[in-house]
Scaffold this motif. Structure first.
Motif, PDB file in Angstrom:
ATOM      1  N   ILE A 174       0.872  -1.173   0.000  1.00 25.87           N
ATOM      2  CA  ILE A 174       0.000   0.000   0.000  1.00 25.87           C
ATOM      3  C   ILE A 174       0.908   1.221   0.000  1.00 25.87           C
ATOM      4  CG2 ILE A 174      -1.779   1.250   1.277  1.00 25.87           C
ATOM      5  CD1 ILE A 174      -2.520  -1.473   2.542  1.00 25.87           C
ATOM      6  N   GLY A 175       1.040   1.886  -1.138  1.00 23.07           N
ATOM      7  CA  GLY A 175       2.018   2.962  -1.295  1.00 23.07           C
ATOM      8  C   GLY A 175       1.456   4.315  -0.921  1.00 23.07           C
ATOM      9  N   MET A 176       2.122   5.014  -0.008  1.00 22.48           N
ATOM     10  CA  MET A 176       1.658   6.339   0.395  1.00 22.48           C
ATOM     11  C   MET A 176       1.813   7.345  -0.737  1.00 22.48           C
ATOM     12  SD  MET A 176       0.558   5.734   3.432  1.00 22.48           S
ATOM     13  CE  MET A 176       0.006   4.242   2.576  1.00 22.48           C
ATOM     14  N   THR A 177       2.937   7.282  -1.454  1.00 18.55           N
ATOM     15  CA  THR A 177       3.127   8.212  -2.569  1.00 18.55           C
ATOM     16  C   THR A 177       2.236   7.829  -3.742  1.00 18.55           C
ATOM     17  OG1 THR A 177       5.430   8.433  -1.836  1.00 18.55           O
ATOM     18  CG2 THR A 177       4.866   9.412  -3.941  1.00 18.55           C
ATOM     19  N   ARG A 178       1.958   6.544  -3.902  1.00 13.02           N
ATOM     20  CA  ARG A 178       0.986   6.123  -4.919  1.00 13.02           C
ATOM     21  C   ARG A 178      -0.389   6.710  -4.607  1.00 13.02           C
ATOM     22  NH1 ARG A 178      -1.288   0.486  -7.412  1.00 13.02           N
ATOM     23  NH2 ARG A 178      -3.474   0.942  -6.981  1.00 13.02           N
ATOM     24  N   HIS A 179      -0.822   6.652  -3.349  1.00 15.73           N
ATOM     25  CA  HIS A 179      -2.104   7.244  -2.978  1.00 15.73           C
ATOM     26  C   HIS A 179      -2.109   8.743  -3.255  1.00 15.73           C
ATOM     27  CE1 HIS A 179      -3.679   3.904  -0.055  1.00 15.73           C
ATOM     28  NE2 HIS A 179      -3.518   3.481  -1.278  1.00 15.73           N
ATOM     29  N   LEU A 180      -0.988   9.394  -2.943  1.00 15.90           N
ATOM     30  CA  LEU A 180      -0.886  10.829  -3.238  1.00 15.90           C
ATOM     31  C   LEU A 180      -0.978  11.065  -4.738  1.00 15.90           C
ATOM     32  CD1 LEU A 180      -0.340  13.777  -2.484  1.00 15.90           C
ATOM     33  CD2 LEU A 180       2.113  13.236  -2.517  1.00 15.90           C
ATOM     34  N   ALA A 181      -0.293  10.246  -5.534  1.00 22.09           N
ATOM     35  CA  ALA A 181      -0.336  10.407  -6.990  1.00 22.09           C
ATOM     36  C   ALA A 181      -1.756  10.230  -7.514  1.00 22.09           C
ATOM     37  CB  ALA A 181       0.604   9.405  -7.649  1.00 22.09           C
ATOM     38  N   GLU A 182      -2.504   9.306  -6.920  1.00 24.82           N
ATOM     39  CA  GLU A 182      -3.898   9.122  -7.327  1.00 24.82           C
ATOM     40  C   GLU A 182      -4.714  10.381  -7.040  1.00 24.82           C
ATOM     41  OE1 GLU A 182      -7.773   6.251  -6.395  1.00 24.82           O
ATOM     42  OE2 GLU A 182      -5.805   5.773  -5.537  1.00 24.82           O
ATOM     43  N   ARG A 183      -4.540  10.937  -5.839  1.00 28.71           N
ATOM     44  CA  ARG A 183      -5.274  12.162  -5.501  1.00 28.71           C
ATOM     45  C   ARG A 183      -4.876  13.316  -6.418  1.00 28.71           C
ATOM     46  NH1 ARG A 183      -3.695  10.477  -0.328  1.00 28.71           N
ATOM     47  NH2 ARG A 183      -2.281  12.254  -0.050  1.00 28.71           N
ATOM     48  N   LEU A 184      -3.580  13.424  -6.693  1.00 22.36           N
ATOM     49  CA  LEU A 184      -3.113  14.517  -7.544  1.00 22.36           C
ATOM     50  C   LEU A 184      -3.608  14.355  -8.977  1.00 22.36           C
ATOM     51  CD1 LEU A 184       0.569  14.876  -6.275  1.00 22.36           C
ATOM     52  CD2 LEU A 184      -1.400  16.293  -5.669  1.00 22.36           C
ATOM     53  N   ALA A 185      -3.639  13.117  -9.477  1.00 21.62           N
ATOM     54  CA  ALA A 185      -4.130  12.881 -10.835  1.00 21.62           C
ATOM     55  C   ALA A 185      -5.576  13.343 -10.961  1.00 21.62           C
ATOM     56  CB  ALA A 185      -4.002  11.402 -11.181  1.00 21.62           C
ATOM     57  N   ARG A 186      -6.400  12.961 -10.011  1.00 17.11           N
ATOM     58  CA  ARG A 186      -7.813  13.349 -10.074  1.00 17.11           C
ATOM     59  C   ARG A 186      -7.957  14.860  -9.940  1.00 17.11           C
ATOM     60  NH1 ARG A 186     -10.422   8.545 -10.050  1.00 17.11           N
ATOM     61  NH2 ARG A 186      -9.557   6.817  -8.821  1.00 17.11           N
ATOM     62  N   ARG A 187      -7.095  15.468  -9.125  1.00 21.37           N
ATOM     63  CA  ARG A 187      -7.168  16.908  -8.922  1.00 21.37           C
ATOM     64  C   ARG A 187      -6.876  17.681 -10.201  1.00 21.37           C
ATOM     65  NH1 ARG A 187      -3.585  18.867  -4.121  1.00 21.37           N
ATOM     66  NH2 ARG A 187      -5.007  17.393  -3.107  1.00 21.37           N
ATOM     67  N   VAL A 188      -5.969  17.167 -11.030  1.00 17.98           N
ATOM     68  CA  VAL A 188      -5.633  17.874 -12.274  1.00 17.98           C
ATOM     69  C   VAL A 188      -6.445  17.357 -13.455  1.00 17.98           C
ATOM     70  CG1 VAL A 188      -3.306  18.411 -11.458  1.00 17.98           C
ATOM     71  CG2 VAL A 188      -3.676  16.341 -12.829  1.00 17.98           C
ATOM     72  N   GLY A 189      -7.469  16.549 -13.161  1.00 16.12           N
ATOM     73  CA  GLY A 189      -8.394  16.134 -14.203  1.00 16.12           C
ATOM     74  C   GLY A 189      -8.005  14.897 -14.979  1.00 16.12           C
ATOM     75  N   LEU A 190      -7.130  14.066 -14.399  1.00 19.07           N
ATOM     76  CA  LEU A 190      -6.706  12.848 -15.073  1.00 19.07           C
ATOM     77  C   LEU A 190      -7.408  11.643 -14.448  1.00 19.07           C
ATOM     78  CD1 LEU A 190      -2.867  13.541 -15.200  1.00 19.07           C
ATOM     79  CD2 LEU A 190      -4.436  13.603 -17.147  1.00 19.07           C
ATOM     80  N   PRO A 191      -8.099  10.839 -15.210  1.00 18.83           N
ATOM     81  CA  PRO A 191      -8.692   9.617 -14.652  1.00 18.83           C
ATOM     82  C   PRO A 191      -7.601   8.707 -14.093  1.00 18.83           C
ATOM     83  CG  PRO A 191      -9.545  10.069 -16.858  1.00 18.83           C
ATOM     84  CD  PRO A 191      -8.394  10.992 -16.654  1.00 18.83           C
ATOM     85  N   PHE A 192      -7.906   8.046 -12.984  1.00 18.24           N
ATOM     86  CA  PHE A 192      -6.975   7.091 -12.370  1.00 18.24           C
ATOM     87  C   PHE A 192      -7.678   5.750 -12.327  1.00 18.24           C
ATOM     88  CE2 PHE A 192      -4.819   4.727  -9.118  1.00 18.24           C
ATOM     89  CZ  PHE A 192      -3.493   5.153  -9.161  1.00 18.24           C
ATOM     90  N   VAL A 193      -7.066   4.743 -12.944  1.00 19.79           N
ATOM     91  CA  VAL A 193      -7.708   3.449 -13.126  1.00 19.79           C
ATOM     92  C   VAL A 193      -6.783   2.350 -12.608  1.00 19.79           C
ATOM     93  CG1 VAL A 193      -8.666   1.815 -14.789  1.00 19.79           C
ATOM     94  CG2 VAL A 193      -8.938   4.279 -15.164  1.00 19.79           C
ATOM     95  N   GLU A 194      -7.335   1.441 -11.814  1.00 25.72           N
ATOM     96  CA  GLU A 194      -6.583   0.257 -11.401  1.00 25.72           C
ATOM     97  C   GLU A 194      -6.834  -0.848 -12.416  1.00 25.72           C
ATOM     98  OE1 GLU A 194      -7.664  -0.770  -7.411  1.00 25.72           O
ATOM     99  OE2 GLU A 194      -6.106   0.525  -6.572  1.00 25.72           O
ATOM    100  N   THR A 195      -5.761  -1.405 -12.957  1.00 26.98           N
ATOM    101  CA  THR A 195      -5.881  -2.460 -13.949  1.00 26.98           C
ATOM    102  C   THR A 195      -4.600  -3.273 -13.975  1.00 26.98           C
ATOM    103  OG1 THR A 195      -6.388  -2.937 -16.272  1.00 26.98           O
ATOM    104  CG2 THR A 195      -4.994  -1.026 -15.835  1.00 26.98           C
ATOM    105  N   ARG A 196      -4.697  -4.518 -14.357  1.00 24.62           N
ATOM    106  CA  ARG A 196      -3.512  -5.353 -14.466  1.00 24.62           C
ATOM    107  C   ARG A 196      -2.902  -5.167 -15.852  1.00 24.62           C
ATOM    108  NH1 ARG A 196      -4.055 -11.207 -12.033  1.00 24.62           N
ATOM    109  NH2 ARG A 196      -1.975 -10.667 -11.281  1.00 24.62           N
ATOM    110  N   VAL A 197      -1.582  -5.233 -15.914  1.00 21.57           N
ATOM    111  CA  VAL A 197      -0.896  -5.016 -17.181  1.00 21.57           C
ATOM    112  C   VAL A 197       0.262  -6.001 -17.284  1.00 21.57           C
ATOM    113  CG1 VAL A 197       0.727  -3.271 -16.299  1.00 21.57           C
ATOM    114  CG2 VAL A 197       0.063  -3.227 -18.698  1.00 21.57           C
TER     115      VAL A 197
END
Length: 294
Positions: free
Chosen positions: A206-229
């Motif tokens: 569970i990444g703290m900076t990953r969670h921050l990146a998710e919040r920041l992405a949504r804040r600047v209007g970027l969809p954030f999607v969990e998916t396997r690759v």
């Protein structure tokens, strides 16, 4: 200003710090840890790191532990070390007891280690402007990577292998061919204007900076999607980047020698880097809470 350790509340130089040979962290890796970035003498994402620490302790069935006392000792160590810009490492073990696999019964006092040291962000800052090479490696870690324990041998072996090839990091691939994360960072990527990441679960931290990146992405209007690759799909992404406590938002230029996009930091990565800097600036400008006292 320099490195300083605090072992069970006692301050000392790190080279003087020791633990008994029967400490379960030493014998079994029966311990949890956290690493926080220090800016202006304050712990960045402190509440989130402490919540993850509490979760790790709970998942490993540790006896009750005084996290408030830990916080007070962290800030005392920061003050006595005189570190304004640095890192704080915290490790809590199940304590000292005769070597047997079962938990000590009755429970013993945990061993608590805090290390504060300066951190020079200059080299990382330069790499954020160019991007870094990474390599892929098999994910050979245990099945509860969501708990931040000191059982890191799989991470260490993959990271050492990457460094021998001149790479910055190793991206880990599970037995089904899917990307999980990197050895000490989270892996994110961009496709068709959205930010994507491996779904959270036992196979990744569970990444703290990953969670921050998710919040920041949504804040600047970027969809954030969990998916396997898969690795081939990741190689075909528009952009890819690493996020972590000391890494911040680090562009990936190549994976296994193959460029991601045009091999340079892309526009989405740049937007997240800027949003990260803005978030940090606003946090530093806000009034800081009263310092904790040990």
């Amino acid at each position: 200003m320099g490195d300083l350790a605090c072992v069970n509340g006692e301050m000392m130089a790190p080279e003087r710090a020791t633990v008994p040979i029967y400490d379960r962290g030493f014998l079994f890796g029966d311990s949890v840890y956290e690493v926080c970035r220090i800016y202006a003498g304050r712990c960045w994402l402190e509440a989130q790191h402490l919540e993850r620490l509490r979760r790790s302790l709970k998942e490993l069935e540790f006896p009750p532990y005084d996290v408030d006392r830990l916080v007070a000792r962290i800030y005392r160590t920061i003050r006595e070390a005189g570190v304004d810009e640095g890192l704080v490492y915290v490790q809590v073990t199940r304590g000292v007891a005769p070597r047997t696999h079962a938990f000590p019964n009755p429970p013993v006092e945990p061993t608590e280690v805090i290390i504060v040291r300066p951190f020079d962000d200059g080299p990382s800052a330069a790499l954020r402007e160019t991007g870094v090479p990474v390599v892929s490696r098999p994910d050979i870690r245990w099945k509860r990577c969501d708990i931040k324990t000191t059982n890191l041998l799989g991470n260490v072996l993959a990271n050492e292998s990457a460094h021998r090839e001149g790479a910055y990091e190793a991206v880990l691939i599970d037995s089904l061919g899917y990307v999980t994360e990197a050895t000490h960072t989270s892996v994110l990527w961009a496709r068709e204007g959205r930010v994507e990441a491996t779904p959270e679960g036992p196979e990744i931290l569970i990444g703290m900076t990953r969670h921050l990146a998710e919040r920041l992405a949504r804040r600047v209007g970027l969809p954030f999607v969990e998916t396997r690759v898969t690795l081939p799909a990741l190689l075909g992404a528009d952009e890819a980047f690493l996020v972590g406590t000391s890494t911040e938002v680090m562009p990936i230029a190549t994976i296994d020698g193959q460029p991601i996009g045009d091999g340079k930091p892309g526009p989405i990565t740049r937007r997240l880097q800027e949003a990260y800097r803005d978030e940090l600036r606003d946090w530093l400008a806000a009034p800081s809470p009263a310092p904790a006292r040990a």
